[in-house]
Design an enzyme around this catalytic site. Structure first.
Site, PDB file in Angstrom:
ATOM      1  N   ARG A  80     -10.801   2.903  -3.177  1.00  0.00           N
ATOM      2  CA  ARG A  80      -9.986   2.438  -3.401  1.00  0.00           C
ATOM      3  C   ARG A  80      -9.840   2.249  -4.932  1.00  0.00           C
ATOM      4  NH1 ARG A  80      -8.272   0.573   1.947  1.00  0.00           N
ATOM      5  NH2 ARG A  80      -6.029  -0.782   1.926  1.00  0.00           N
ATOM      6  N   ARG A 132      -1.708  -7.180  -2.263  1.00  0.00           N
ATOM      7  CA  ARG A 132      -2.671  -5.853  -2.253  1.00  0.00           C
ATOM      8  C   ARG A 132      -1.302  -5.106  -3.150  1.00  0.00           C
ATOM      9  NH1 ARG A 132      -1.248  -6.052   4.129  1.00  0.00           N
ATOM     10  NH2 ARG A 132      -2.113  -4.279   4.232  1.00  0.00           N
ATOM     11  N   ARG A 159       5.177  -4.721  10.671  1.00  0.00           N
ATOM     12  CA  ARG A 159       4.502  -4.078  11.460  1.00  0.00           C
ATOM     13  C   ARG A 159       4.106  -5.360  11.983  1.00  0.00           C
ATOM     14  NH1 ARG A 159      -0.265  -0.547   7.843  1.00  0.00           N
ATOM     15  NH2 ARG A 159      -0.509  -2.762   7.367  1.00  0.00           N
ATOM     16  N   ARG A 179      -0.598  -8.429  10.999  1.00  0.00           N
ATOM     17  CA  ARG A 179      -2.214  -8.220  11.396  1.00  0.00           C
ATOM     18  C   ARG A 179      -1.578  -9.948  10.141  1.00  0.00           C
ATOM     19  NH1 ARG A 179      -4.046  -2.548   8.749  1.00  0.00           N
ATOM     20  NH2 ARG A 179      -4.057  -3.958   6.914  1.00  0.00           N
ATOM     21  N   LYS A 209      -0.806   6.207   5.947  1.00  0.00           N
ATOM     22  CA  LYS A 209      -2.024   6.593   6.325  1.00  0.00           C
ATOM     23  C   LYS A 209      -2.615   7.397   7.108  1.00  0.00           C
ATOM     24  CE  LYS A 209      -3.972   3.784   2.851  1.00  0.00           C
ATOM     25  NZ  LYS A 209      -3.186   3.413   2.674  1.00  0.00           N
TER      26      LYS A 209
HETATM   27  P1  AMP Z   1      -6.244  -0.870   5.617  1.00  0.00           P
HETATM   28  O1  AMP Z   1      -6.406  -1.303   6.821  1.00  0.00           O
HETATM   29  O2  AMP Z   1      -6.810   0.524   4.894  1.00  0.00           O
HETATM   30  O3  AMP Z   1      -5.410  -1.637   4.739  1.00  0.00           O
HETATM   31  O4  AMP Z   1      -7.479  -2.077   4.775  1.00  0.00           O
HETATM   32  C1  AMP Z   1      -7.454  -3.165   4.544  1.00  0.00           C
HETATM   33  C2  AMP Z   1      -7.854  -4.404   3.822  1.00  0.00           C
HETATM   34  O5  AMP Z   1      -9.499  -3.886   3.982  1.00  0.00           O
HETATM   35  C3  AMP Z   1      -7.793  -4.081   2.305  1.00  0.00           C
HETATM   36  O6  AMP Z   1      -6.479  -4.670   2.099  1.00  0.00           O
HETATM   37  C4  AMP Z   1      -9.277  -4.322   1.619  1.00  0.00           C
HETATM   38  O7  AMP Z   1      -8.733  -5.470   1.876  1.00  0.00           O
HETATM   39  C5  AMP Z   1     -10.073  -3.556   2.549  1.00  0.00           C
HETATM   40  N1  AMP Z   1     -10.522  -2.445   2.419  1.00  0.00           N
HETATM   41  C6  AMP Z   1     -10.569  -1.614   2.688  1.00  0.00           C
HETATM   42  N2  AMP Z   1     -10.868  -0.612   3.018  1.00  0.00           N
HETATM   43  C7  AMP Z   1     -11.367  -0.867   1.763  1.00  0.00           C
HETATM   44  C8  AMP Z   1     -12.144  -0.171   0.202  1.00  0.00           C
HETATM   45  N3  AMP Z   1     -11.983   1.001   0.219  1.00  0.00           N
HETATM   46  N4  AMP Z   1     -12.170  -0.967  -0.864  1.00  0.00           N
HETATM   47  C9  AMP Z   1     -12.235  -1.989  -0.965  1.00  0.00           C
HETATM   48  N5  AMP Z   1     -11.448  -2.953  -0.165  1.00  0.00           N
HETATM   49  C10 AMP Z   1     -11.320  -2.284   1.164  1.00  0.00           C
END
Ligand code: AMP
Length: 212
Positions: A84, A167, A123, A156, A13
């Protein structure tokens, strides 16, 4: 235009959002990036989010809804990582209605869990510009440094194996139902994520052109 990218972590994404930003003058709204910036700044929000993120859990809905509310304006936006949960999607819909805006379409990028685990565990992300690389599939030209800006690459904390499993579990139980939610609204198109990112991009463009 408001475009949403849906899909499990690691489907690409963020990569697609960055190309869309560049080619179509759109703006990526990555809730993950917003939270990581708060963590880096050491804010109260960052401190709160850190424990959830590193354990591979979702940050509570009310916090996320508050964050996204501040991003909505007249720019052409790409939502990457939000919503999410169904509660987030429903709150988002109400916010859009109040602002007289609409979500133009949702692209669901699908990918098998096994491939996702392979992608996430190798990654590496640039600390400076956020570009992602992969130790096997998309190696940087110089080990440990970004091809684009020479920034330092890091893994990360939530890309470690323990967090990846959590996740993915959260994705299947809480985020995947959004496919059905947006399918019912007839704004969702699914794309196979098991291709080169340039091929996935072409498919996204096709969907966008079809809606013009
Ligand atoms: P991402 O970079 O999109 O993979 O987000 C990293 C982490 O941020 C996720 O695993 C969640 O812990 C948190 N996070 C990001 N966006 C959301 C969301 N819309 N709702 C809840 N947690 C989020």
């Amino acid at each position: 235009m408001y475009l949403m990218l849906l899909g499990a972590p690691g489907v690409g994404k963020g990569t697609q959002a960055k190309v869309l930003e560049e080619k179509f003058n759109m703006t990526q709204v990555s809730t993950g990036d917003i939270l990581r910036a708060e963590i880096a700044k050491g804010t109260e929000l960052g401190k709160l989010a850190k424990s959830f993120i590193e354990a591979g859990n979702l940050v509570p809905d009310n916090i996320m809804i508050g964050i996204i509310g501040k991003e909505l304006d007249d720019r052409d936006l790409i939502f990457d990582g939000f919503p999410r949960t169904l509660a987030q999607a429903e709150a988002f819909e109400m916010m859009l209605e109040k602002l007289n805006k609409k979500l133009d379409f949702v692209i669901n990028i699908s990918l098998d869990d096994k491939i996702i685990v392979g992608r996430l565990s190798g990654r590496m992300i640039c600390r400076n510009c956020g570009q992602s690389f992969h130790l096997q599939f998309a190696k940087p030209k110089v080990d440990g440094f970004c091809d684009l800006c020479n920034g330092e690459l890091y893994q990360r904390p939530d890309d470690r194996p323990e967090s990846i499993t959590e996740r993915l579990n959260n994705y299947h139980s809480k985020t995947k139902p959004l496919i059905n939610f947006y399918e019912k609204k007839k704004i969702l198109v699914s794309i196979d994520g098991d291709k080169d990112s340039s091929e996935v991009f072409k498919e996204i463009v096709k969907v966008m052109k079809g809606k013009e």
